[in-house]
Structure formats: C-alpha cells, structure tokens
Design a protein around this motif. Structure first.
Motif: not given
Lengths: 537, 99, 634, 119
Positions: D108-109, D73, D111-113, D102, D69, D66, D105
C-alpha cells in the motif's frame, strides 16, 4: 509424504504469550501504522500524526513494560524472574525488562530530537527528498516546497522494535532476525541528513557494507554453534556446552564468529572502524539515537548470549574478551585525543566506553559468586548503560544546537569561546563531558565505579588498571573541549547557539538531569538493576 | 554420507565471499559477495540440520534468505543513491570521512 | 592503632552538614544567580564561610567538652550508592583530626575571603571568583569530613576542579590557561593512584568506609597493604605537589594571589598529608609504604627549598617554600605514630604563616601594580608598614625563630626525624638552613635595600579590608605554638592516630633545638652576606660566556665574590630548576606528546576506505578465531 | 544416494544434449554470413548505442526489482505453509492472513507513493 503426515499428526498451534510480549507488539504495531499513515494521510498532517503516534507508541510500550515487569514470576530461588515466551524464542525476564525500559526511555527522548523542526527553519533535519540529487534543481525545489521524509518515524520504530527483541531473544535465529530488524532501518536513517548529504550517504554506505559483512560472520557463527549443539535454543546450547559433547572446534569457531558480529555492533576494536565515520556522517539525531540505544541493546544481547548460552565455556572466551577490551580502550581513548570534529570525538569516546563496559562484562560475577556487599557484573553493566545512554543523547543534542551558516558547527575550532557566547549551553556540555570522564557526583563516576569494582572482584585487575589508566587519558580530551569552550577566544565569527524548540530543550534537560541525578542519588536505578536479577534460561 | 565435504564447500564459499568483499571495488559486486557469505552459511545450516536430524537449520535457512532479501532492498537503495550522486559505484570513491 | 568507631552525632554535631551546605549554597546562588548578584555576591561569599567558621568553632568547643574517647561523631546524610549489599554512605565523620582541619579551612578561608573583597575589588568577574572560592571551601570540607574513601574522593576531585577553575581564572592570560591545564593533568595522575587504591581497598575489604577498613586492615596481606599505601601516596603526591608530581604548583601561581594563599598554600595542597594521616591504619601495617612516604617527604623538602632559592618571582619563591614545608609534613607523617601529630601541627602553623605571607605578597603586588619580580622591589618596609610587619611575623615563623609557631612545629619534626634515622633528620636539618637562607633573601630583596621600583610605580599600603586579615594571620603565626603546650595537640589527636610510647631521646631535646637554631642562623647570615650587603641587580644575571663574565667582572666590583660564592650555588640551583622544567615537566609533557603522537599515527589507519575497514574486521575475526582455537586446543 | 540417481541421470542427459546440439550445429550447419547475420538481433531491431561504461538502466528498473523482492519474501513463507496447509487448519490460515496483510502494508505504501507508476 509420510513424514509430513507424522508432522501433521503432531501439530498443535503454538502458544504465544501476547500479554508478556505486549511492549514489542505495541512498538511493531505503531511502526506498521506509521507506514500506513505515510500511505494514506495527506502530506500536511503527516508530521504531526507521525510524531504523536511515535511518542504515544513509545509511552504505551513503556507502560506495558512496567506492567509486565511488575508481574514477572520468580524463578531459581528468587535470583531471577520472568518466563520464556513464544515457544522458547523470547525470554521476558528481569534484564530484558530493564533493557526494554532503558531503550524505550532513551527512544522517547530521541523521538523528540527527531521531531525537532525549529533548528532547520520549520522542517525536520532529515533530507527533504532523499531521491533528489544533492545540489540539483530537484533538491532546491524539495527544499522550497518544504518536503519532509516523515518516514523517519516508522523507520525508527522498527529499529526500536529490533532493539527490544535483540537482548530478549532466547535463540540464535531470533537474535539474528532482531539484529537485522534493528540494523536495516538504521542504515537508511544514516543516509538521510538534510545537510552535508554526501557525507551522510557515504556513512550509510559504509555502515551498510560493513554491517552486512559482519552479519555474514554472525550467521556463519550461528551455523557452527548449531552444528555443535544441534539446537538454536540458548538453554539447549548451554546444556551441550556443559556436557562437552565433543567437536570443540565447531563450538569455539562458532563463539568466535558470533563474537565478531556482536563486537561489531557494540563498536569494539578492531571491529570499530565504522563507528567514527558513521557517527560523523549520520544526521546528529540519528547518531544520538543509535549511539545510545544500539549500544544498550547490543550489550544486552552480548550479555545474554555469552552468559546464558556460553556461560559454561567462560574460560574459553574470557582471554579473547580481555584482548578486545584492552584494544578497545586504547583505540577509543588514544584516537579521540587528536580529533577535530566534535561528533567524531564523541564517537571515539563511545568506543572507549564500550571498552569500559567490556571490562565489566568480562568480570563475569554472578549472584552465586558474589559475597556480601558486592554487585554482579550484569547489574554493573546495566547501570553503566543507563548512565552512558542519557549522557550521550544529551551530548549529541547539544551538538545540534551549536550552529553556523552551514548547519551544525561540528568542527571543534568553532566551539572555542562558546562559554562566552552561551554560558548555559557550554555549562551543560561541560557537565556532560565531565560525566563521561567520570568525575564524582556525575553518573559517569558511579557507572565506572560499579563496572570496575565488579571486574576487580572477578579477578580482572590488569584489565581494571588499564581501564583506570585509559579513563585518565580519556579525561584529557574531554577537558580539552572544556578548555576550548571557556579558556579560548572565538575564532572568526564565533559559534552561535540556535534556540531550539521545546523538544530539543527537553532532551538536553533530561540528559543533563539524569547525568547529575545518577551521580548524586544512583540508589533507585542501581536497586532497579539489582532487582532485575539474573537471566533466565 | 559424511557431512564434511558440505561443510568444507560452505567454508570455501564463505572464504570466496570474504575475499570478494575485500578485493572488489564495485559496490554491487561487494554486496553480491556478502550474499555469497550468507548462502555459504545456509549450506552449512542445512548440512547440520541433516546431521542432527531436526528442522531448525532448514527453518533458519529460510529466515536467512528472507533477511538477505531485505538486505538487498536496503542495500540497493543506498548504493543507488550514492551512485546517482557520485556517478560511480566504486566503494573506494566514498572516502570523505576519515581519520 | 586506633580503630575509627564514631558515635551518632547529636546536639551541636547534628549541624555538621550545615558547615558544608553554607558555602555550597553560596556557590550555587552566585553561579546561578548571574549578574543580579554582582552587587552583593562577594559579601554573601564571605558570610557563608564565616558562618561555617562559627559553626566549626561551636562544634570544636563541644568536642573539647567531651571525654577523650568520646570525640568521634558521624552524621548520616543519605545512602549514596547502594547495590545489593554494597553501599557507600554519604556520611560525615567529625573527630579531632577533622575538627582541626575544619577550623583551619573555615578560619583561614574566611580571612582570605575577606581579603579578596579588597584584592579583587576592581575585577569585573569578582562574583564568579567568590563563587569558585565558595565551591572550593565546600569541596575541601567534604574532603575532610568524609567518613568513606569514596566520599573523600568526591571532595578530592571537587577541590581539583575548583583549583583548576581558579588557576585559570584570569583566562585572558594564555599562561593561566596552560597552568590550569597542567595542574589538571598532573593531578589526574595522582587521582589514578587514588582511584586504583580505593578499588583495591574495596576488592580487599569489601568496604571503603574508614570505620570498616580500619577495623579489618590488619587482615589483608602485606603485599596488598603496601600496594594500598603506595597508591594512596601517589594520590597524595599529586595533590600535595610532592616529588615526582610537584611541577604543577609553581605554574599554579598564575592564579590570583588569594587563591595561592588559600588553595596552594594553606589548605588544598595539604590534603595529601591529611590523606596519609587519615589512612594511618593502613600505613602502620605497611612499613615499606611508610618508608616511601619518608623518602618522598625528605626529597621534596630539599627540592622545594632549593627552588625557593632560585626564583625571583615572589610568588614562585613562596611556592617552592610551600612544597618544601609540605615535604616536612610528609616526612613527619611517614614516621608513623611518632610523627602524625607533628605533621598536623606543622600543617596548621604552616597554614597560618604561609597564608599570611602569600597575602602579604599579594598586598605588595597590589602596591606595585601587580609586578611579581622581587628585583623590582626593595625598601618597601617604609612604604607598606603593616604589610611589612605582618610579613616579618610570618618570616620569623617559617625560619623557626625561637618562640614563633614555626619554631615549635619544625623543631619537633626534625627531632622526630633524627630519632627515626639519621638521613631523614639531616635532610630536615639541612632544609631548615636553606629555608632560612631563601626566606631571608626574599625578605631582604623585598623590604630592605635600595628602591629598584619600575618607573611610575608608587607603592602604597593596602586598604583595611586587606590588612586586617594580615594582622590576624600574623598573630596566629606568632602564637600558633601554644597548641604544643603540654603536648596538647599530641593528646588531642591520639584517639585518631594513636600515641607513641615515651622514651628518652638519644640527644637531649635542648641540644637538638640549639643545633637547629644554629643552622638557621647560618642560613640567615649567608643570605645577608650574599644578598643583603650587596646591591641587587635589576635584571637577573644571565648565564654568560667566560669572556663576558670577565668583562662584567670589571664592571661589577664584587664579581669575585659572586664567582666564588654565588656562581657555584647559582649553577647548581639553576641546573636543578632546569631539570625541574625539562626533566619532570618533560616527562609529563612527553607522555602527553607520546599519546598525541600515537594518536596522530593511529588515526592514519582510519583511512576512509570501506574495504580496509572490512579488512580490519576480517583480520580481527581471524585473530579471534585463531586465538580461541589455539588457546583451547593447545 | 539412490534417491538422487534419477536427478543425476537427468542432469547428465541434459548436459549431453546441450553439448551435442552446439557441436553438431557447428559441424553440419550451413555457414552463409551477411550483414544482418552479424547484428545483435537477427529480427532486425537496431540496438541503441550504449553510453560509455556499459550502459545504465533507469532507476525504475531498480525499484521494480526491489518490489519484486518484497513479494519474493512473501513466497518463501507461503511455500512451507502451502505444504502443511490442511494440517494447520484455521490457525495457519489466520497467521498467514496476518502475514500477508503485513506485507500488503508495504504494498500500500508503494502504491500510494507512486512507486507503481512507470513515468
């Protein structure tokens, strides 16, 4: 290489009307900020941050919508206002603004429903950790640690953005992208219920599979229409349709396939099969949100696509919509009769409402056609959408507070005797049901009245007779629930009505008040719908 | 060169995709069939772009690819979740919600 | 044909809104106030309706003070629906027709409220009962004061809702809940006609206001006007329990007796007649629809009368009688200008004497521990003298005893019927005979003969709060005929419904009257012969085999009498009732069952498999595609 | 059509070469079978036994897919921009930076999670 050079010579930076599109930008901005909050904010503060951010974002977008709406320029001799923005991709006109306002207000209400925490004992009603398998140690641990998926807020904001873009898109490509932007987050949200997770995941799978399938039809329809008209832009398509350039097969096939995609989204038969399953399986807050807002957005887009782009081919697609409308009303009203689950019953009721809305849509009365004392189809449908949206959100909100040990008690047998247990909740729900049934002095009556009279004035009297007949049939199952609540004795333990926090209370109160207010003094909202005027092209 | 063969091909691909969705049980395969439908549309879009001599169709094809990719992400997530729960990727097994 | 052309309300007429607002306020206070209002709720309920009555009376006197062509006023409240140029005004229309209804509703309503204070004294939910009653009165007033069909529809649905709540008031009885639901279902069929009629009206005239529609009614085509007339008739049939939508009324007797008196005898069930009379500007231009009204009226008046003969339940016998009497009104209303005023006249007198008798029946039930079977009554005239006397006044009025109110009103209808056509006249005449029969039977079984009381029942007269309304209504039953003095009511209503030109009838009125009286006398005598002279069995004779009947004939001395006179009639009546239950109810229930069955079968398609949903999408897509191509390329 | 002739020719040559190689190796190659030859991997790695049903990959593979993907994109839009990069000048650059931000973002999500941690 020379062609690139030619292109380059002609290149000029596209103009982008930031102020006109500010409501959209605010919502998408909030959604992206929400993702960043998820990434960087500590877990404990996320809920509050996300909820406040979502509320502020929606309110901000609403304010922006009002400002934009007040400053629309008048066009076409005063029957329409607005302008085309973003290089022809987005039409910011009266109907767009009206739908934006409706979607935003309903979303604001839905955010509150999403943010409800008291009913589940201090956590959101969404899965604590979607990746944890149901019934395992991991899930129990997530539950005891009070984990929450606060991602639901940014996901919802993305969906809201899609819902705003969808009815405002002025070309087929933008419309397709908007369709996906509104659908994809909803697919995920459907699978995030805290309880009955198997059902919830199944709902997500079904919604996703069928949604993807129908968007396949939609995009192929786009290809065919593009093949016919040589452009994706609605104005250009409209010109080609009026000119009848030849190659009718492409156009008609394209319209049919686009209709499939659209009718799927609005939940019209025979493309409705996903609705009951998804509405039942999804978390109730999500069901409320998507039942109300998706329908508003999808009908807005349907109206724009068929009135603006295919208005010239009206006589080609009207028979098809007649058949779909009748089928939808029959399926919705008749199947609702034998339902035993309240969410499923409301789902079928929403199918029936889609049928009533299609009745108004097919009347296709436009400003040019109507005489003194008549309203256009567009106004009627827009008004009906508002009435439907508020009543639906409130009805699902009521479903969230009637509970037993296993969470929401959605089986109808659990609702018997509710009138004794909690007269207020039962009374509110009864009024909402009467509203959906279309009893005078409720919003449902004025909405139905508006829609049916325009259809009748448009000459669709067989459709109106069917619609009135099936709204009588529909009244039965609404009343069945009222009878159950008031005239039946509770079975076993009986239902309990949990006391929700102020958030859900506000949702119910707003929906209830709107149901009554739009029945007693519908004037202002009808005026607003009338002021929206026609679509621009 | 006539565009008809390309359109016919795209229609055939689209039909294969449709039939695949209806006949295959594995959710992943069903999903691949949906992707086939999208790609059939892409072929049609590009053919028409050539017929009309403008770029709209080609741009649209890009966007369709992007959307398809996004759909894959969401779809895989959902299919994976349900697979992990049920130990089965058959779409027919998910039929608790009915009537 | 007069056009509705009201002037703006001023003076006392500007208080019209208060007539509705008072009971509405009462209902709101009682419903929202909760248990805090238990102690004084019933008093508030009575006071609001009484207040409305006083206002109605003041307005009525004011109306009489005006000239005949200056008696219509409109009070604009606010604009209910306005979109583009289309608007529905929430306005009130006060004219002679509304004025009479106002007096009837608030007057009889106030008396019945008063009576209910005693009747419901021991019911723990009395406050709620009064709230619903007030709600009903408010809705009914909206119905008759509306100046627009949409507003009228609001009242129409409102009284339906109140009626529904009140029929099912004793929710612990399953039969009450079932009856309430049935009333709702049947009424929805009527409402269907109403809704379609209003929409057709809007589509044709571009307005739904009485004033506008009456002005342009003649411009529509015959087909449209006939359709309008028939649709409104369907609505009237539902609300007024006319054939073929009559079946709910008998079941509605499950409600508390004051409800039966107010809603299912005096006011709500006459709304259909009001609708037809109010819509005179449509019916006058639609002769086919008018004929349909006459047919419905004639059939119902006989149908109801025959049912009245068969019932042993005192309330159901009275309900059959109500149906029958409303049939008379319908018949009169269908006769056009010649009959409108008489329809309303009979409606008013019927309101008095039927409310009187229902309350009397309630009083009897009160004394008999809520037993409704007349076979358990008998010889009550001594035990309950006031009830007996007042009931007797009602009885004499309904059978048309000369001088009593019913005599004047029914006589006029029969007369008008004969003038129109022979069949209508004969039906009305025959109906009068049957009415005399079953009412006499009811009277004899209840108040005369031997005591057939259940053990432990000690009949007693009801308290003052119940007997005073009875006395007032009895007086009205006797004196109601004064409205016909000098054809006052005909002249009074002429601005609304028009006035027939005078011509000499073929049969002199006095001869007609004598014939009617004779027929009535035959009916009374028959009843006395068959019921009064004989002992009434405590249980209803069962329909039994020939052998058992023969055996019974030995046991009962008058078996031959019964076999010769009672049985055939009994059989016919029994069959009719059976048909009523099986046929008509069957049709209603059957339709519901058919939808239910359809629903049950169709939901199997929703089999839970995502692939079959996809198939339905694909099939839908193919059908849409083929349809588009076929329709357009053919 | 002429424009595509070289491509078609290349295709034909490539196919021909592949067919030729396989056929020739089957015809002229030496055939000396032993146990190691029949294993999946001739280098000697023992394949781990597969569970019934064709085997399963850890969830991590899907997550990686995922994530791929997401960047896939990004590339789709970078290509057209790259072609017309010099003509679009500053406008193009700014738009592209916004676009990439964008996408980042989302990055980053993930990576942080903890989406990038393998274990």
């Amino acid at each position: 290489m020379s062609s690139a050079a030619v292109l380059a010579a002609e290149f000029q930076a596209p103009s982008f009307e930031y102020s006109l599109l500010s409501p959209l930008l605010v919502i998408f901005g909030v959604a992206i900020t929400g993702v960043l909050v998820e990434a960087f904010a500590p877990r404990g503060s996320r809920y509050l941050l996300q909820a406040v951010l979502a509320v502020l974002g929606v309110v901000g977008a609403l304010v922006a919508t009002v400002i934009v709406g007040l400053n629309l320029v008048s066009r076409g001799g005063g029957t329409a206002h607005g302008s085309i923005a973003a290089e022809g991709a987005i039409a910011v006109d009266g109907p767009s603004i009206f739908i934006w306002g409706t979607v935003l207000v309903l979303s604001l209400v839905s955010v509150l429903l999403f943010a409800e925490r008291r009913l589940e004992g201090g956590v959101l009603s969404f899965a604590g950790q979607a990746a944890a398998l149901p019934g395992t140690e991991a899930e129990r641990e997530a539950s005891t640690r009070g984990l929450e998926h606060t991602e639901v807020f940014p996901l919802m904001m993305f969906a809201v953005g899609g819902m705003m873009l969808f009815p405002a898109s002025n070309d087929l490509l933008t419309m397709f992208v908007a369709l996906e932007v509104l659908s994809l987050p909803l697919y995920l949200l459907c699978g995030l219920a805290r309880r009955r997770r198997l059902l919830s995941q199944e709902a997500a799978l079904k919604y996703f599979m069928l949604g993807a399938f129908s968007s396949g039809f939609f995009i192929y329809g786009i290809a065919l229409v593009y093949g016919y008209a040589g452009s994706m832009n609605f104005a250009a398509i409209s010109a080609a349709v009026s000119g009848r350039a030849g190659g009718e097969g492409l156009l008609l096939g394209g319209i049919a396939l686009l209709a499939v995609g659209m009718m799927f989204k609005v939940g019209a038969a025979p493309f409705h099969a996903w609705t009951p399953d998804v509405y039942q399986g999804a978390p109730t807050a999500v069901t409320a949100f998507m039942a109300a807002c998706t329908k508003v957005a999808a009908f807005g887009a349907l109206l724009r696509l068929f009135y603006v782009a295919f208005g010239g081919a009206r006589w080609d697609w009207t028979p098809m919509v007649w058949v779909i409308a009748i089928l939808t009303m029959v399926v919705g009203s008749v199947l609702a009769l034998s339902q035993t689950d309240v969410k499923r019953m409301l789902a079928y009721s929403s199918i029936a409402h889609a049928g009533f809305l299609l009745t108004g849509f097919v009347g296709a009365q436009q400003v040019a056609d109507v005489g003194i004392g008549e309203i256009t189809s567009l106004q009627a449908v827009l008004f009906y959408l508002v009435t439907y949206g508020f009543t639906t959100v409130a009805a699902f909100a009521v479903v969230t507070v009637v509970r037993d040990a296993g969470g929401e008690a959605t089986h109808l047998s659990r609702w018997s005797g509710l009138g004794k247990e909690s007269p207020v909740v039962a009374g509110v729900f009864a009024v909402l049901l009467l509203g959906m049934a279309g009893i005078p002095l409720t919003s449902g009556f004025t909405g139905k009245w508006a829609v049916f009279t325009t259809a009748l004035a448009g000459g669709a009297w067989p459709l109106v007779v069917t619609a009135v007949l099936f709204s009588v049939v529909a009244a039965f199952f609404y009343v069945r629930v009222i009878v159950l609540m008031y005239f039946s004795d509770p079975v076993g333990e009986g239902p309990t009505v949990a006391t929700p926090s102020i958030l859900t209370t506000i949702v119910i109160a707003v929906g209830f008040a709107a149901t009554l207010a739009l029945g007693v003094v519908p004037g202002p909202v009808l005026d607003l719908a009338a002021a929206a005027g026609e679509f621009i092209r | 060169m006539s565009e008809t063969p390309f359109i016919v091909l795209s229609a055939i691909l689209f039909t294969i995709g449709c039939v695949g969705v209806l006949t295959r049980r594995n959710a992943i395969v069903v999903f691949m069939c949906v992707e086939l439908m999208l790609n059939a549309s892409n072929l049609a879009l590009i053919t028409f772009a050539r017929v009309h001599g403008n770029l709209d169709g080609q741009v649209a094809a890009f966007f369709v690819m992007v959307v398809a990719a996004a759909e894959v992400v969401v779809g895989l997530a959902i299919i994976m979740t349900i697979f992990r729960t049920r130990r089965s990727a058959s779409v027919d097994d998910a039929s608790l919600l009915k009537y | 044909m007069p056009v509705v052309d009201p002037a703006a309300a001023d003076g006392v007429f500007s208080l019209l809104w208060l007539v509705i607002a008072l009971p509405a306020l009462g209902a709101a206070v009682l419903l929202l106030g909760g248990r805090r209002t238990d102690a004084w709720g019933h008093l508030l309920g009575v006071a609001t309706v009484a207040g409305s009555f006083v206002l109605s009376l003041v307005a009525f006197v004011g109306l009489l003070g005006r000239g005949a062509d200056d008696r219509a006023f409109t009070q604009h409240l606010y604009t209910w629906i306005e979109a583009g140029g289309f608007r529905v005004e929430a306005s009130l229309l006060y004219d002679p027709l509304s004025a009479l209804f106002l007096l009837l509703i608030t007057g009889v309503g106030a008396l019945i409220h008063l009576y209910s204070v005693g009747y419901m004294a021991h019911d723990p939910r009395r406050r709620r009962f009064f709230a619903y009653l007030n709600l009903f009165v408010a809705a009914m007033l909206v119905l008759v004061l509306a100046d627009d069909y949409v507003v009228l529809f609001l009242g129409w649905e409102g009284v339906g809702l109140a009626s529904y709540l009140l029929i099912g008031f004793w929710q612990h009885k399953p039969s009450a809940a079932v009856a309430a639901k049935k009333a709702f279902v049947v009424n929805r069929v009527g409402d269907l006609g109403m809704a379609l009629g209003i929409m057709l009206m809007f589509a044709t005239f571009g307005s739904t206001a009485f004033a506008e529609v009456s002005r342009v009614a003649t411009e529509a085509t015959d087909g449209v006007l006939t359709a309008l007339g028939l649709l409104l008739l369907l609505a009237a049939c539902g609300k007024s329990a006319q054939v073929p939508l009559q079946s709910w009324l008998l079941d509605a007797m499950e409600g508390p007796t004051p409800v039966s008196a107010l809603i299912h005898a005096a006011t709500m069930v006459t709304a259909g007649v009001y609708l037809v009379v109010r819509s005179n500007f449509i019916y006058e231009n639609a002769p086919v629809a008018q004929t349909a009204v006459v047919v419905v009226g004639a059939v119902t008046l006989l149908w109801g009368a025959v049912i009245g003969c068969a019932k042993d339940d005192i309330k159901k016998a009275l309900a059959g009688s109500t149906m029958s009497q409303i049939g008379y009104m319908m018949l009169a209303a269908g006769l056009g200008v010649a009959g409108y005023a008489f329809a309303i006249f009979h409606l008013l007198t019927h309101g008095f004497f039927k409310a009187n008798m229902f309350l009397g029946a309630g009083s009897v039930m009160h004394g008999m521990d809520d037993d409704v079977d007349m076979r358990h009554y008998g010889a009550l005239q001594k035990a309950m003298p006031v009830t007996f006397l007042t009931f007797a006044m009602g009885y004499l009025a309904i059978i048309g005893f000369p001088g009593f109110s019913g005599f004047w009103s029914k006589d006029k209808i029969i007369e008008a019927g004969f003038e129109d056509n022979l069949v209508a006249g004969l039906a009305a005449l025959l109906g009068a005979g049957i009415t005399a029969f079953y009412m006499t039977r009811l009277m004899l079984m209840t108040f005369f003969g031997e005591k057939r009381w259940e053990k432990g029942v000690h009949p007693h007269e009801s308290p003052k709060v119940m007997t005073v309304p009875l006395i007032v209504l009895a007086a009205l039953s006797v004196l109601g005929g004064v409205m016909l003095l000098g054809d006052w009511i005909v002249g009074f209503l002429a601005p609304v419904v028009g006035e027939a030109e005078h011509h000499t009838p073929a049969v002199p009125p006095i001869v007609m009257t004598l014939v009617v009286v004779a027929v009535v006398a035959v009916g009374v005598a028959t009843a006395w012969l068959l019921v009064g002279r004989r002992e009434v069995p405590r249980t209803a004779p069962q329909r039994v085999s020939v052998f058992t009947r023969a055996a019974r004939a030995d046991l009962y001395g008058d078996a031959i009498n019964e076999a010769l006179f009672m049985r055939p009639g009994d059989r016919f009546v029994g069959d009719l009732v059976t048909f009523d239950n099986a046929g008509v109810d069957g049709a209603v229930n059957g339709t519901a069952a058919a939808f239910g069955g359809m629903s049950g079968r169709m939901r199997r398609w929703q089999n839970g498999f995502v692939r079959s949903y996809a198939l339905s999408v694909l099939v839908g897509a193919l059908v849409v595609l083929v349809a588009m191509l076929a329709v357009n390329l053919a | 059509m002429e424009l595509y002739m070289p491509v078609v020719a290349l295709g034909i040559i490539a196919t021909g070469f592949a067919v030729f190689s396989i056929v020739m190796s089957a015809v002229v190659g030496p055939k000396r079978y032993n146990r190691a030859k029949l294993d999946s991997y001739e280098c000697g790695i023992e394949p781990t036994p597969q569970p019934v049903g064709g085997g399963r990959f850890p969830v991590k593979y899907y997550i990686t897919a995922m994530l791929f993907i997401v960047f896939d994109i990004e590339i789709i839009f970078l290509y057209p921009w790259a072609v017309a990069f010099d003509n679009m000048a500053v406008f193009g650059l700014v738009e592209m930076i916004l676009f990439i931000l964008t996408v980042f973002v989302a990055y980053a999500y993930v990576w942080r999670r903890g989406g990038l941690e393998w274990d």
